[in-house]
Enzyme design. Sequence first.
Site, short mmCIF file in Angstrom:
data_model
loop_
_atom_site.label_atom_id
_atom_site.label_comp_id
_atom_site.label_asym_id
_atom_site.label_seq_id
_atom_site.Cartn_x
_atom_site.Cartn_y
_atom_site.Cartn_z
N ARG A 118 0.03 2.76 -1.90
CA ARG A 118 -1.10 3.09 -3.05
C ARG A 118 -2.45 3.73 -2.51
NH1 ARG A 118 -0.84 -2.35 -1.37
NH2 ARG A 118 -2.92 -3.23 -0.60
N GLY A 119 -2.38 4.63 -1.67
CA GLY A 119 -3.77 4.90 -0.93
C GLY A 119 -3.64 6.06 -0.22
N ASP A 151 -10.89 4.82 4.07
CA ASP A 151 -9.82 4.35 3.37
C ASP A 151 -10.02 4.48 1.99
OD1 ASP A 151 -7.59 2.82 2.80
OD2 ASP A 151 -8.50 1.07 3.53
N ASP A 178 -7.93 3.14 -1.57
CA ASP A 178 -6.89 2.23 -1.89
C ASP A 178 -7.08 2.22 -3.42
OD1 ASP A 178 -5.32 -0.06 -2.60
OD2 ASP A 178 -5.48 -0.94 -0.60
N GLU A 207 -6.44 3.04 22.60
CA GLU A 207 -5.50 1.70 22.16
C GLU A 207 -4.91 1.69 21.31
OE1 GLU A 207 -6.05 -2.77 20.26
OE2 GLU A 207 -7.85 -1.57 20.55
N SER A 228 -0.60 6.69 2.47
CA SER A 228 -0.78 5.31 3.33
C SER A 228 0.75 4.80 3.23
CB SER A 228 -1.74 4.32 2.60
OG SER A 228 -1.25 3.99 1.44
N GLY A 229 1.28 5.24 2.37
CA GLY A 229 2.83 4.84 2.18
C GLY A 229 3.14 4.13 0.97
N HIS A 284 -5.39 7.64 3.62
CA HIS A 284 -6.63 7.53 4.83
C HIS A 284 -7.05 9.02 5.16
CE1 HIS A 284 -4.06 3.80 5.95
NE2 HIS A 284 -5.15 3.53 5.09
#
Length: 529
Positions: free
Chosen positions: A263-264, A209, A211, A143, A260-261, A266
């Site tokens: 502040r974090g 994740d 953050d 998906e 993540s672009g 993955h």
Amino acid sequence: MPHSVSPEASPIPEDTTPSQSATEPSLGSNDSQSVDIREHTVVLDPGVVENRDLEESVRPVQKADVKLEDLFDDDEDEEFASSSAPDVKMDGTADVPVKLAPSARYSDPEVMYAFYQRLFPFRYLFQWLNHSPSPSTDFGHREFAFTLQNDAYLRYQAFPTADLLRKDVLRLNPSRFEIGPVYTTNPRDRKTLRKSSAFRPLAKELVFDLDLTDYDEIRTCCDKANICHRCWQFATMAIKVVDAALKDDFGFKHVLWVYSGRRGAHAWICDKRAREMDDQRRRAIAGYLELIKGGSQSGKKVNVKRPLHPHLVRSLDILKDHFPTDILISQDPWLSNTQFEKLLQLLPDKALNDALRKKWDSAPDRSSTSKWADIDALAKTGASRTLDAKALRDAKQDIVLEYTYPRLDVEVSKKLNHLLKSPFVVHPGTGRVCVPIDTRKVDEFDPLGVPTVTELLGEIDEWDGRHKKEDGEGEVEGEGERKKVQDYEKTSLKPYVDYFKGFVSTMMRDEKAAKRERDEGAEGDVMEF
């Protein structure tokens, strides 16, 4: 989380109509992969996707006349031939130079269209998710969910090949897209099944994740969506600890970390064993890595038994060098009276605490480094007759863990059907590309130095201007021949794509070797009498 989507947590019904009426007619139905947007589109809740200032919903692309051989063009990379993406647009025309208006922003639809057309590594994304150079259900039943430029959310998209994914991305021109699980059937066909229970998730990478907003109570330099080099060290420490645990304690080999672009970061654990885990096993691993518990108003957040688990012993060994510099000096977390009272609450002896409070009240500007040293200094002077040395040592270890140990959003990891933002998409709030992080050089990774989409498109123009030749623009001299230079190779995105390409290549080789061993084992079982 703003950069991930949990199907079960979303309050939005699946079959609703987008808020902007321009969405539906602009999609068209130009190929067999087109979709009835009324069936699949929802309007996002403001908390699901950031930066709602995108203006246009979809950029149409003319119907393509693509030859079968073009879908499997092998000019660029012989090793992974069947998943290559042609270097022309899907309408058969050549890429045109990127000419952006001086005021162009990363969120402008023409900027995103040029990024997908010229820079996004669809080919390697296909190989990563397909685990084989030949198209399979690992990719075909996967998906994809698109966030369109008008914030409409298009779920249950699936594509047999990288080229068809690229074609639809160019047609829809999403602001970003998420990746979900592999299902029992093509997600587009789920409503044709006689029993809805027959449509269920089968496999997906185990994900984590990280953050930095979860560190707001202990980082003093920034808060909310803001980051700097000082607080990014929290992410660096977390990546080191989690990566070591996943590889050393669970035996995983293929762990991909992606910025993540904003502040974090993955983590995608791509081993076959991880992909096939059920929710119970995912929860167990998430629980294994969870240590910090309690909200911002709670007191002691680390409560562990002694002797420490080997994972925590190793974690302390990793973190001990970060604590003096990245916490005591860079964050200076106990500078004020209010802040040092929090430190005193974590120490086990009242008499020692009273002595420390008296000393620190008399020196208001005393640094956190000095205050940390004061704990042992006053303990040795006999400030407390009831002091338990072992209890003090354990308390100090717990404090180090509370200020350095990873703070993961473990709910993201517990569900097989959770969607997570794809690598290499553009963060809608910063314009930065979600690039892979090389864990071998994690201390060198600079989140503020990650290129933005507008910077990358400008770098293409600069490269073309420097290398323009009458007999072949976009080519360079090789060993006796001219070599076609891919657009990403002209930009600062190149090292990130090259790292991703190498990661995928290693993973595919291991998958192929494991499959060969399974097949040989099965043949051996058949031959036994």
